[in-house]
Design a protein around this motif. Structure first.
Motif, PDB file in Angstrom:
ATOM      1  N   ALA A  52       0.185  41.170   7.093  1.00 25.64           N
ATOM      2  CA  ALA A  52      -1.061  41.627   5.934  1.00 25.64           C
ATOM      3  C   ALA A  52      -2.434  41.207   6.710  1.00 25.64           C
ATOM      4  CB  ALA A  52      -0.691  40.966   4.851  1.00 25.64           C
ATOM      5  N   ARG A  53      -2.293  39.776   7.230  1.00 24.36           N
ATOM      6  CA  ARG A  53      -3.572  39.470   7.894  1.00 24.36           C
ATOM      7  C   ARG A  53      -3.980  40.089   9.040  1.00 24.36           C
ATOM      8  NH1 ARG A  53      -0.419  34.732   7.123  1.00 24.36           N
ATOM      9  NH2 ARG A  53      -0.864  33.463   5.507  1.00 24.36           N
ATOM     10  N   LEU A  54      -2.963  40.661   9.835  1.00 27.17           N
ATOM     11  CA  LEU A  54      -3.451  41.543  11.004  1.00 27.17           C
ATOM     12  C   LEU A  54      -3.985  42.718  10.549  1.00 27.17           C
ATOM     13  CD1 LEU A  54      -0.582  40.627  13.402  1.00 27.17           C
ATOM     14  CD2 LEU A  54      -2.761  39.745  13.507  1.00 27.17           C
ATOM     15  N   LYS A  55      -3.205  43.312   9.763  1.00 27.08           N
ATOM     16  CA  LYS A  55      -3.981  44.579   9.102  1.00 27.08           C
ATOM     17  C   LYS A  55      -5.190  44.477   8.582  1.00 27.08           C
ATOM     18  CE  LYS A  55      -3.389  48.803   7.477  1.00 27.08           C
ATOM     19  NZ  LYS A  55      -4.760  49.205   7.099  1.00 27.08           N
ATOM     20  N   GLN A  56      -6.053  43.384   8.052  1.00 29.35           N
ATOM     21  CA  GLN A  56      -6.922  43.164   7.554  1.00 29.35           C
ATOM     22  C   GLN A  56      -8.333  43.486   8.825  1.00 29.35           C
ATOM     23  OE1 GLN A  56      -8.375  39.315   6.709  1.00 29.35           O
ATOM     24  NE2 GLN A  56      -9.998  40.182   5.347  1.00 29.35           N
ATOM     25  N   LEU A  57      -7.627  42.661  10.125  1.00 30.25           N
ATOM     26  CA  LEU A  57      -8.429  42.665  11.185  1.00 30.25           C
ATOM     27  C   LEU A  57      -8.354  43.894  11.910  1.00 30.25           C
ATOM     28  CD1 LEU A  57      -7.584  39.299  12.621  1.00 30.25           C
ATOM     29  CD2 LEU A  57      -9.492  39.844  11.056  1.00 30.25           C
ATOM     30  N   GLN A  58      -7.337  44.756  11.632  1.00 33.12           N
ATOM     31  CA  GLN A  58      -7.172  46.164  12.238  1.00 33.12           C
ATOM     32  C   GLN A  58      -8.365  47.228  11.584  1.00 33.12           C
ATOM     33  OE1 GLN A  58      -3.724  48.259  11.627  1.00 33.12           O
ATOM     34  NE2 GLN A  58      -3.932  49.528  13.403  1.00 33.12           N
ATOM     35  N   ASP A  59      -8.352  46.945  10.425  1.00 34.11           N
ATOM     36  CA  ASP A  59      -9.464  47.726   9.572  1.00 34.11           C
ATOM     37  C   ASP A  59     -10.849  47.623  10.193  1.00 34.11           C
ATOM     38  OD1 ASP A  59      -7.185  48.820   8.245  1.00 34.11           O
ATOM     39  OD2 ASP A  59      -7.354  47.582   6.390  1.00 34.11           O
ATOM     40  N   VAL A  60     -11.163  46.368  10.157  1.00 33.48           N
ATOM     41  CA  VAL A  60     -12.830  46.015  10.637  1.00 33.48           C
ATOM     42  C   VAL A  60     -12.822  46.111  12.369  1.00 33.48           C
ATOM     43  CG1 VAL A  60     -12.890  44.801   8.657  1.00 33.48           C
ATOM     44  CG2 VAL A  60     -12.373  43.589  10.821  1.00 33.48           C
ATOM     45  N   PHE A  61     -11.766  46.373  13.000  1.00 41.36           N
ATOM     46  CA  PHE A  61     -11.792  46.233  14.429  1.00 41.36           C
ATOM     47  C   PHE A  61     -12.909  47.055  15.054  1.00 41.36           C
ATOM     48  CE2 PHE A  61     -10.622  47.397  18.790  1.00 41.36           C
ATOM     49  CZ  PHE A  61     -10.254  46.050  19.228  1.00 41.36           C
ATOM     50  N   PRO A  62     -12.751  48.387  14.565  1.00 38.59           N
ATOM     51  CA  PRO A  62     -13.833  49.243  14.969  1.00 38.59           C
ATOM     52  C   PRO A  62     -15.391  48.800  14.909  1.00 38.59           C
ATOM     53  CG  PRO A  62     -12.379  50.379  13.946  1.00 38.59           C
ATOM     54  CD  PRO A  62     -11.819  49.111  13.651  1.00 38.59           C
ATOM     55  N   ASN A  63     -15.587  48.092  13.881  1.00 37.12           N
ATOM     56  CA  ASN A  63     -16.988  47.608  13.639  1.00 37.12           C
ATOM     57  C   ASN A  63     -17.599  46.775  14.362  1.00 37.12           C
ATOM     58  OD1 ASN A  63     -16.526  49.092  11.259  1.00 37.12           O
ATOM     59  ND2 ASN A  63     -15.971  47.265   9.851  1.00 37.12           N
ATOM     60  N   PHE A  64     -16.583  46.202  15.403  1.00 40.97           N
ATOM     61  CA  PHE A  64     -17.237  45.342  16.256  1.00 40.97           C
ATOM     62  C   PHE A  64     -17.010  45.872  17.876  1.00 40.97           C
ATOM     63  CE2 PHE A  64     -15.985  42.666  12.706  1.00 40.97           C
ATOM     64  CZ  PHE A  64     -16.979  41.747  12.556  1.00 40.97           C
ATOM     65  N   ASP A  65     -16.563  47.071  17.717  1.00 40.39           N
ATOM     66  CA  ASP A  65     -16.356  47.590  19.303  1.00 40.39           C
ATOM     67  C   ASP A  65     -17.680  48.259  19.540  1.00 40.39           C
ATOM     68  OD1 ASP A  65     -15.635  48.929  21.460  1.00 40.39           O
ATOM     69  OD2 ASP A  65     -14.235  50.525  20.370  1.00 40.39           O
ATOM     70  N   ARG A  66     -18.646  47.589  20.276  1.00 35.00           N
ATOM     71  CA  ARG A  66     -19.694  48.319  20.478  1.00 35.00           C
ATOM     72  C   ARG A  66     -19.763  49.497  21.368  1.00 35.00           C
ATOM     73  NH1 ARG A  66     -22.734  42.352  21.569  1.00 35.00           N
ATOM     74  NH2 ARG A  66     -22.439  41.684  19.418  1.00 35.00           N
ATOM     75  N   GLU A  67     -18.968  49.448  22.329  1.00 40.87           N
ATOM     76  CA  GLU A  67     -18.493  50.568  23.400  1.00 40.87           C
ATOM     77  C   GLU A  67     -18.036  51.802  22.704  1.00 40.87           C
ATOM     78  OE1 GLU A  67     -19.836  50.564  26.417  1.00 40.87           O
ATOM     79  OE2 GLU A  67     -20.713  48.477  26.146  1.00 40.87           O
ATOM     80  N   LYS A  68     -17.308  51.479  21.456  1.00 38.71           N
ATOM     81  CA  LYS A  68     -16.612  52.648  20.866  1.00 38.71           C
ATOM     82  C   LYS A  68     -15.454  53.277  21.829  1.00 38.71           C
ATOM     83  CE  LYS A  68     -19.355  52.106  17.370  1.00 38.71           C
ATOM     84  NZ  LYS A  68     -18.866  51.035  16.222  1.00 38.71           N
ATOM     85  N   ASP A  69     -14.796  52.254  22.504  1.00 33.09           N
ATOM     86  CA  ASP A  69     -13.818  52.618  23.149  1.00 33.09           C
ATOM     87  C   ASP A  69     -12.404  52.199  22.825  1.00 33.09           C
ATOM     88  OD1 ASP A  69     -14.064  50.131  24.143  1.00 33.09           O
ATOM     89  OD2 ASP A  69     -14.330  50.551  26.124  1.00 33.09           O
ATOM     90  N   GLY A  70     -12.242  51.848  21.459  1.00 33.01           N
ATOM     91  CA  GLY A  70     -11.135  51.044  21.170  1.00 33.01           C
ATOM     92  C   GLY A  70     -10.695  49.753  21.775  1.00 33.01           C
ATOM     93  N   THR A  71     -11.662  49.164  22.296  1.00 29.55           N
ATOM     94  CA  THR A  71     -11.507  47.770  22.804  1.00 29.55           C
ATOM     95  C   THR A  71     -12.673  46.794  22.360  1.00 29.55           C
ATOM     96  OG1 THR A  71     -12.852  48.194  24.949  1.00 29.55           O
ATOM     97  CG2 THR A  71     -10.414  48.732  24.761  1.00 29.55           C
ATOM     98  N   LEU A  72     -12.560  45.436  22.760  1.00 24.80           N
ATOM     99  CA  LEU A  72     -13.316  44.500  22.416  1.00 24.80           C
ATOM    100  C   LEU A  72     -13.682  43.500  23.696  1.00 24.80           C
ATOM    101  CD1 LEU A  72     -12.447  43.229  18.882  1.00 24.80           C
ATOM    102  CD2 LEU A  72     -14.016  44.950  19.453  1.00 24.80           C
ATOM    103  N   SER A  73     -14.875  42.902  23.636  1.00 26.15           N
ATOM    104  CA  SER A  73     -15.259  42.111  24.776  1.00 26.15           C
ATOM    105  C   SER A  73     -14.792  40.723  24.126  1.00 26.15           C
ATOM    106  CB  SER A  73     -16.590  42.235  25.327  1.00 26.15           C
ATOM    107  OG  SER A  73     -17.438  41.690  24.254  1.00 26.15           O
ATOM    108  N   GLN A  74     -15.080  39.634  24.903  1.00 27.67           N
ATOM    109  CA  GLN A  74     -14.638  38.328  24.495  1.00 27.67           C
ATOM    110  C   GLN A  74     -15.372  38.003  23.262  1.00 27.67           C
ATOM    111  OE1 GLN A  74     -14.172  35.366  27.460  1.00 27.67           O
ATOM    112  NE2 GLN A  74     -13.391  33.668  26.081  1.00 27.67           N
ATOM    113  N   VAL A  75     -16.921  38.334  23.532  1.00 31.34           N
ATOM    114  CA  VAL A  75     -17.979  38.171  22.687  1.00 31.34           C
ATOM    115  C   VAL A  75     -17.635  38.862  21.443  1.00 31.34           C
ATOM    116  CG1 VAL A  75     -20.427  38.190  22.161  1.00 31.34           C
ATOM    117  CG2 VAL A  75     -19.494  37.438  24.375  1.00 31.34           C
ATOM    118  N   GLU A  76     -17.280  39.955  21.422  1.00 30.19           N
ATOM    119  CA  GLU A  76     -17.010  40.951  20.314  1.00 30.19           C
ATOM    120  C   GLU A  76     -15.894  40.382  19.375  1.00 30.19           C
ATOM    121  OE1 GLU A  76     -18.721  44.827  22.235  1.00 30.19           O
ATOM    122  OE2 GLU A  76     -16.656  44.632  22.213  1.00 30.19           O
ATOM    123  N   LEU A  77     -14.934  39.931  20.198  1.00 33.31           N
ATOM    124  CA  LEU A  77     -13.663  39.443  19.742  1.00 33.31           C
ATOM    125  C   LEU A  77     -13.933  38.071  18.687  1.00 33.31           C
ATOM    126  CD1 LEU A  77     -10.414  39.189  19.055  1.00 33.31           C
ATOM    127  CD2 LEU A  77     -10.367  38.074  21.205  1.00 33.31           C
ATOM    128  N   GLY A  78     -14.828  37.263  19.413  1.00 29.04           N
ATOM    129  CA  GLY A  78     -15.350  35.876  18.913  1.00 29.04           C
ATOM    130  C   GLY A  78     -16.012  36.254  17.511  1.00 29.04           C
TER     131      GLY A  78
END
Length: 252
Positions: A52-78
């Motif tokens: 349940a905790r991970l699902k919350q982060l999955q839902d907002v994951f795209p909002n922090f993906d500046r490259e829009k490629d399904g990945t995050l940098s270390q700064v974006e993850l932070g």
């Protein structure tokens, strides 16, 4: 918001080896998972809370993906963990999570990698201290050392007195015995137990087509030419599967 983990916390968690065939690597690759039918309700409840905790982060994951490629940098993850972290789980500790991930060549991580790292961190926070206390008591009763047999008994007690597969016991012990000399480190063992506790496969079992038994009429093919009335088409289609008893049926 959670406070950042100290360097000691970071070193404490990352001290567990991650590529020696132990439970941490099994969790990363989703191998040797316990089936939910053989897992107690307490473990399933803990897994659901973690998911349940991970699902919350999955839902907002795209909002922090500046490259829009399904990945995050270390700064974006932070940034993601800072905004959506749970203070009880120390999810703002981006450096710890990053160290557990395997970034690609561009230095970015997928959601799957992030979920693996966060899942391990959440499991450690939920279970490690409880396991360490129990294992310390167990070691005292066993004369100062914990054996693989002791670990198997302890894991069974955590699993509602349900049997734990021997390969899972081996995986837990492997991460607690990095030197391979049979001496189990209690702190590493407690972390391995925490990772193991929610390493459960809750997916439905795969459905396979039942194997159809060979028809009983195969034995008379050599003397009974197939006809439509006798199921000749089926006989012909199954001819390659008929036993030939050393080749004497060839040409029949």
């Amino acid at each position: 918001r959670a406070s950042k983990a100290t360097p000691a916390d970071r070193a404490h968690f990352l001290a567990m080896p991650s590529a020696n065939g132990g439970i941490l690597e099994a969790r990363r690759t989703q191998k040797y998972m316990a089936r939910k039918e053989g897992v107690c309700q307490a473990r399933l409840d803990c897994l659901r809370a973690e998911q349940a905790r991970l699902k919350q982060l999955q839902d907002v994951f795209p909002n922090f993906d500046r490259e829009k490629d399904g990945t995050l940098s270390q700064v974006e993850l932070g940034s993601l963990l800072t905004d959506y972290g749970d203070s009880k789980q120390v999810l703002t500790t981006a450096n710890i999570v990053w160290e557990l991930c395997r970034p690609n060549d561009e230095g970015r991580v997928t959601y799957k990698e992030m979920a693996f790292a966060l899942g391990c961190w959440i499991a450690r926070e939920n279970m490690e201290q409880r396991a360490l206390t129990a294992l310390t008591d167990l070691a005292a009763k066993a004369g100062g050392a914990v054996t693989k047999r002791n670990v198997a008994t302890y894991l069974r007690s955590l699993n509602g007195d349900m049997e734990v597969a021997s390969e899972q016991v081996d995986l837990v012990c492997a991460d607690a015995d990095p030197k391979g000399d049979g001496r189990l480190d209690l702190e590493k063992l407690s972390r391995a137990v925490a990772i193991w506790y929610t390493h459960v496969d809750t997916s439905p079992p795969s459905q396979k087509e039942p194997v159809k038994e060979q028809e009983s009429w195969w034995w008379c093919r050599w003397c009974c030419p197939p006809t439509p009335e006798s199921g000749g088409e089926l006989l012909a289609s199954g001819a390659a599967e008929l036993p030939n008893f050393g080749g004497w049926m060839k040409g029949s």
